[in-house]
Scaffold this motif. Sequence first.
Motif, short mmCIF file in Angstrom:
data_model
loop_
_atom_site.label_atom_id
_atom_site.label_comp_id
_atom_site.label_asym_id
_atom_site.label_seq_id
_atom_site.Cartn_x
_atom_site.Cartn_y
_atom_site.Cartn_z
N SER A 9 -24.61 -11.80 22.14
CA SER A 9 -26.05 -12.58 21.56
C SER A 9 -26.98 -11.95 21.52
O SER A 9 -26.96 -11.19 22.69
CB SER A 9 -26.12 -13.88 22.24
OG SER A 9 -27.78 -14.11 22.00
N ASP A 36 -29.22 -15.14 17.46
CA ASP A 36 -29.42 -16.47 16.82
C ASP A 36 -31.47 -16.43 16.21
O ASP A 36 -32.17 -15.43 16.62
CB ASP A 36 -29.47 -16.43 18.44
CG ASP A 36 -28.54 -17.00 19.08
OD1 ASP A 36 -28.10 -16.11 19.92
OD2 ASP A 36 -28.35 -17.62 18.70
N HIS A 67 -26.01 -17.06 13.52
CA HIS A 67 -26.83 -18.89 14.71
C HIS A 67 -27.67 -19.24 13.79
O HIS A 67 -29.32 -18.85 14.67
CB HIS A 67 -26.54 -18.63 15.68
CG HIS A 67 -26.61 -19.85 16.42
ND1 HIS A 67 -26.16 -20.27 18.33
CD2 HIS A 67 -26.56 -21.12 15.90
CE1 HIS A 67 -26.53 -20.83 17.76
NE2 HIS A 67 -26.50 -22.25 16.93
N GLY A 147 -31.40 -22.78 21.97
CA GLY A 147 -33.06 -22.20 22.03
C GLY A 147 -33.14 -21.00 22.87
O GLY A 147 -34.29 -20.18 23.59
N GLY A 150 -28.73 -16.73 29.19
CA GLY A 150 -29.93 -17.06 30.88
C GLY A 150 -29.43 -18.38 31.16
O GLY A 150 -29.69 -18.44 32.27
N GLY A 164 -24.30 -18.87 28.40
CA GLY A 164 -23.96 -19.55 29.50
C GLY A 164 -22.19 -18.43 29.94
O GLY A 164 -21.64 -18.83 31.40
N GLY A 184 -23.86 -13.58 26.06
CA GLY A 184 -25.73 -12.68 25.74
C GLY A 184 -25.90 -12.04 27.26
O GLY A 184 -25.84 -10.89 27.95
N SER A 185 -26.39 -12.87 28.30
CA SER A 185 -27.17 -12.09 29.42
C SER A 185 -26.20 -11.87 30.39
O SER A 185 -26.57 -10.52 30.99
CB SER A 185 -28.02 -13.17 30.12
OG SER A 185 -27.12 -15.08 30.33
C1 DX5 Z 1 -28.40 -20.31 22.93
C2 DX5 Z 1 -27.80 -19.26 21.77
C3 DX5 Z 1 -26.43 -18.61 22.48
C4 DX5 Z 1 -26.94 -17.47 24.14
C5 DX5 Z 1 -26.13 -16.40 24.84
O1 DX5 Z 1 -29.32 -20.65 21.91
O2 DX5 Z 1 -27.29 -19.61 20.41
O3 DX5 Z 1 -26.46 -16.82 21.61
O4 DX5 Z 1 -27.99 -16.44 23.28
O5 DX5 Z 1 -26.64 -16.38 25.80
P1 DX5 Z 1 -25.60 -16.27 27.14
O6 DX5 Z 1 -25.02 -15.83 27.14
O7 DX5 Z 1 -26.96 -15.99 27.68
O8 DX5 Z 1 -26.24 -17.79 27.19
#
Ligand code: DX5
Length: 206
Positions: A9, A36, A67, A147, A150, A164, A184-185
């Motif tokens: 992400s 996103d 997304h 939204g 992390g 997550g 993402g994170s």
């Molecule tokens: C949340 C996003 C996800 C998020 C995933 O609203 O749709 O794509 O960025 O990032 P992590 O893996 O850090 O939850």
Amino acid sequence: MVKPKIAPSMLSSDFANLAAEADRMLRYGADWLHMDIMDGHFVPNLTIGAPVIESLRKHTDAYLDCHLMVTNPIDYVEPLGKAGASGFTFHVEAAKENWQELIHRIKSKGMRPGVALKPETPIEEVYSLLEAKDPVEMVLVMTVQPGFGGQKFMPEMMDKVDGGLGPSTVDLASSAGANCIVAGSSVFGASYPAQVISQLRKSVQD
Ligand code: DX5
Ligand code: ZN
């Protein structure tokens, strides 16, 4: 069986260097780039829109998996189709009455339609979009509230499976049947992101 996909992400990337960050993720083995798009209304955060997708498209031919965390997804079909988006995943909570028209328009612009659902939305809400004459081609099960990146993984989503996800939680998602992992994170925060991407892929392949 669909080949598993790892989609970092880009919300967790350095937006000021988006093209370089995208290139870095692809070099580390990412299959897709998860983009996103938030309108500050459907979710309390505002990120990027079609102009950024258009700029990024000039630097990569990677699959841009958009997304849409927006209140009126239908307003974004034309601009994102033109900008070069690959996937267009809208929220079922924002498309109650016009999802069939939405899917049709997304496909007419050459994008792949997907539907996402918030943690509190029952999976039954997307059944009709899967069984339709013109169905969605992907379901994004949010494992965090939409939204922000992390957040903590919500294991209770596993009987439904985005968010997550990392080496310590991906096995739960893949054993629940997930074959496209959005992270993402856990990727951008890692000292060796390439290692995390291959760990995630290994887990969904096994
Ligand atoms: C949340 C996003 C996800 C998020 C995933 O609203 O749709 O794509 O960025 O990032 P992590 O893996 O850090 O939850
Ligand atoms: Zn997302």
